[in-house]
Scaffold this active site. Structure first.
Site, short mmCIF file in Angstrom:
data_model
loop_
_atom_site.label_atom_id
_atom_site.label_comp_id
_atom_site.label_asym_id
_atom_site.label_seq_id
_atom_site.Cartn_x
_atom_site.Cartn_y
_atom_site.Cartn_z
N HIS A 1 0.97 -1.12 -0.11
CA HIS A 1 -0.16 -0.20 -0.01
C HIS A 1 0.95 1.29 0.07
CE1 HIS A 1 -2.98 2.82 1.72
NE2 HIS A 1 -3.72 2.03 1.47
N ASP B 1 3.16 -4.25 8.31
CA ASP B 1 1.97 -3.61 7.88
C ASP B 1 1.00 -4.68 8.01
OD1 ASP B 1 -0.10 -2.53 6.76
OD2 ASP B 1 0.52 -1.56 5.30
N GLN C 1 -4.22 -5.50 6.81
CA GLN C 1 -5.31 -6.41 6.35
C GLN C 1 -5.09 -7.67 6.97
OE1 GLN C 1 -7.68 -5.55 3.97
NE2 GLN C 1 -6.82 -3.54 3.45
N LYS D 1 -10.34 -1.16 10.52
CA LYS D 1 -10.33 -2.58 9.59
C LYS D 1 -10.55 -3.60 10.71
CE LYS D 1 -7.32 -0.65 6.23
NZ LYS D 1 -7.96 -0.04 5.06
N CYS E 1 -4.63 2.48 -3.76
CA CYS E 1 -3.37 3.04 -3.09
C CYS E 1 -2.15 1.81 -3.22
CB CYS E 1 -3.75 3.14 -1.75
SG CYS E 1 -4.85 4.50 -1.52
N1 PMP Z 1 -1.77 -0.75 4.68
C1 PMP Z 1 -2.60 -1.52 4.02
C2 PMP Z 1 -2.31 -2.97 3.49
C3 PMP Z 1 -3.88 -1.10 3.85
O1 PMP Z 1 -4.81 -1.79 3.13
C4 PMP Z 1 -4.37 0.07 4.32
C5 PMP Z 1 -5.65 0.73 4.24
N2 PMP Z 1 -5.98 0.59 2.92
C6 PMP Z 1 -3.25 1.09 4.69
C7 PMP Z 1 -2.12 0.40 5.02
C8 PMP Z 1 -3.63 2.36 5.35
O2 PMP Z 1 -4.48 2.25 6.48
P1 PMP Z 1 -4.92 3.79 7.05
O3 PMP Z 1 -5.76 4.56 6.07
O4 PMP Z 1 -6.08 3.24 8.01
O5 PMP Z 1 -4.11 4.36 7.69
#
Ligand code: PMP
Length: 409
Positions: free
Chosen positions: A122, A199, A202, A225, A363
């Site tokens: 991401h 990270d 997910q 999440k 993203c």
């Molecule tokens: N890393 C991953 C793998 C994600 O899926 C996401 C959210 N789509 C994020 C980071 C960012 O999370 P947040 O927008 O809640 O900070």
């Protein structure tokens, strides 16, 4: 076995109608719905305990402080952290990774050093490292994807010969659902002398995260999440690193002594928590963790795997559907494109049928570029979804596919 009817009763929003159709919410990878238990916890905090923490000596302030610190202990138990001081409250995964990139970067990265991340990340686990390397003169190395959408573990092994300072990797891809072999990656990274940031945005419903068993150095996730309030999250960091790392945000609550010209920093975890925290959000996050624990992560994960499998098999059987990647182990997400249709149109037409899915680059532009794409439709079920809802998605995709000639390519 999860009691689906009872569980769905905890999420009144699931009975909503959109565009005159029953809502089919399959966008849980973006954010989850929030059970009444979490709503009540947040409401109770505001209704009965609202006060700022760590500063007042009055009753409500003391009570709120205790509740936030109890939440920290709860999160520490949940992750099996060695101590509550290793749990920092953040606004989400993005803030946690940015904090580490800036602070670890300032303390440990120099010209000639290497940081390793992957093509699967991401943007939140990529751009902070690009910026950290730009600021410090360190080099950024990227592990590429195989055609199946898995990390090239041979390349990872080769990059470890550079003896990187830090490896930043996702546990689960937010686009492909690929489950990375994090234990193996951590062992190799440690052997090469690198710290590892996971990270876990997910991954928190997919597996029990035991940071001591994993031996990761940092782990970040977002509250929203896992059914918590938006604007909440956790950064776990090993004490040995956090103690050596400088704060990156300055202000109230994080200091020891301040003069007009200088300041000294407070103890962990407060050194990293400047300003008023999202107090009710933290209480809600702890309630969300209680909800996860009550249902059981293995049970949640098994149910979500079964739904995802049904979705993936169904999608593959629809003529014109191209499912992205074929990793050996997929969790949480399956993405696809429908021949002849732009992914935005597919998602918009599904929305007309009451079906909420995400479309776009998620993203993760480098990952999509690797697959020769600019975007895709992503389906992310949660344990509260039903088989009928997954079938409604499949019928919806069939219906879109049947629109003669597609809309545009
Ligand atoms: N890393 C991953 C793998 C994600 O899926 C996401 C959210 N789509 C994020 C980071 C960012 O999370 P947040 O927008 O809640 O900070």
């Amino acid at each position: 076995m999860l009691e689906l009817e009872q569980i769905r009763g905890d999420f009144p929003i699931l009975n909503t109608q959109v565009h005159g159709q029953p809502l089919v919410y399959l966008d849980n990878g973006a954010t989850m719905q929030v059970p009444v238990q979490v709503l009540r916890a947040v409401e109770e905090q505001y209704a009965h305990w609202q006060a700022n923490i760590h500063r007042g000596i009055h009753y409500l302030s003391e009570q709120s402080t205790v509740r936030v610190e109890e939440a920290r202990k709860h999160l520490a138990r949940f992750l099996n952290a060695a101590a509550p001081e290793e749990i920092l409250f953040t606004s989400g995964t993005t803030e946690g990774i940015n904090l580490v990139a800036r602070s670890f970067g300032e303390a440990f990265l120099h010209p000639g050093d290497t940081v390793v991340t992957t093509e699967m990340e991401h943007h939140s686990n990529l751009i902070p490292w690009q910026e950290a390397c730009r600021r410090t003169g360190a080099a950024l190395e990227i592990v590429h994807l195989t055609d199946r959408g898995e990390l090239d573990t041979e390349e990872f092994r080769r990059l470890m010969a550079l003896r990187p300072k830090l490896v930043a990797v996702t546990c689960v891809s937010n686009v492909l659902g690929t489950v990375n072999p994090v234990e193996e990656l951590i062992a190799q990274a440690h052997q090469a002398g690198a710290a590892v940031l996971l990270d876990a945005a997910q991954a928190m419903r997919h597996r029990v995260m035991d940071v001591q068993a994993l031996d990761c150095d940092f782990l970040c996730f977002s509250g929203h999440k896992i059914m918590g309030p938006t604007g909440t999250g956790v950064l776990y960091g090993k004490r040995k690193w956090l103690e050596q790392m400088p704060p990156v945000r300055f202000g109230g609550g994080m200091v020891d002594e301040v003069t007009a010209r200088s300041a000294t920093w407070g103890e962990l975890p407060f050194k990293f928590e400047a300003g008023t925290q999202n107090i009710a959000g933290i209480i809600g996050l702890a309630a969300a963790v209680s909800y996860l624990e009550k249902l059981g992560i293995p049970e949640i994960s098994a149910r979500e795997d079964a739904l995802l499998c049904r979705g993936e098999e169904g999608l593959r059987a629809i003529p014109g559907v191209e499912v992205l990647g074929s990793p050996a182990r997929r969790a949480g997400a399956v993405s696809f494109n429908l021949k002849g249709f732009h992914y935005y149109d597919t998602a918009r037409l599904l929305d007309q049928l009451g079906i909420a899915v995400r479309s776009g680059h998620h993203c993760a532009q480098p990952l999509l570029a690797r697959l020769g794409l600019t975007g895709a439709v992503r389906v992310t079920p949660a344990f509260y979804n039903t088989e009928e809802e997954m079938d409604a998605l499949l019928r919806g995709v069939e219906r879109v596919a049947s629109l003669a000639g597609g809309l545009r390519t």
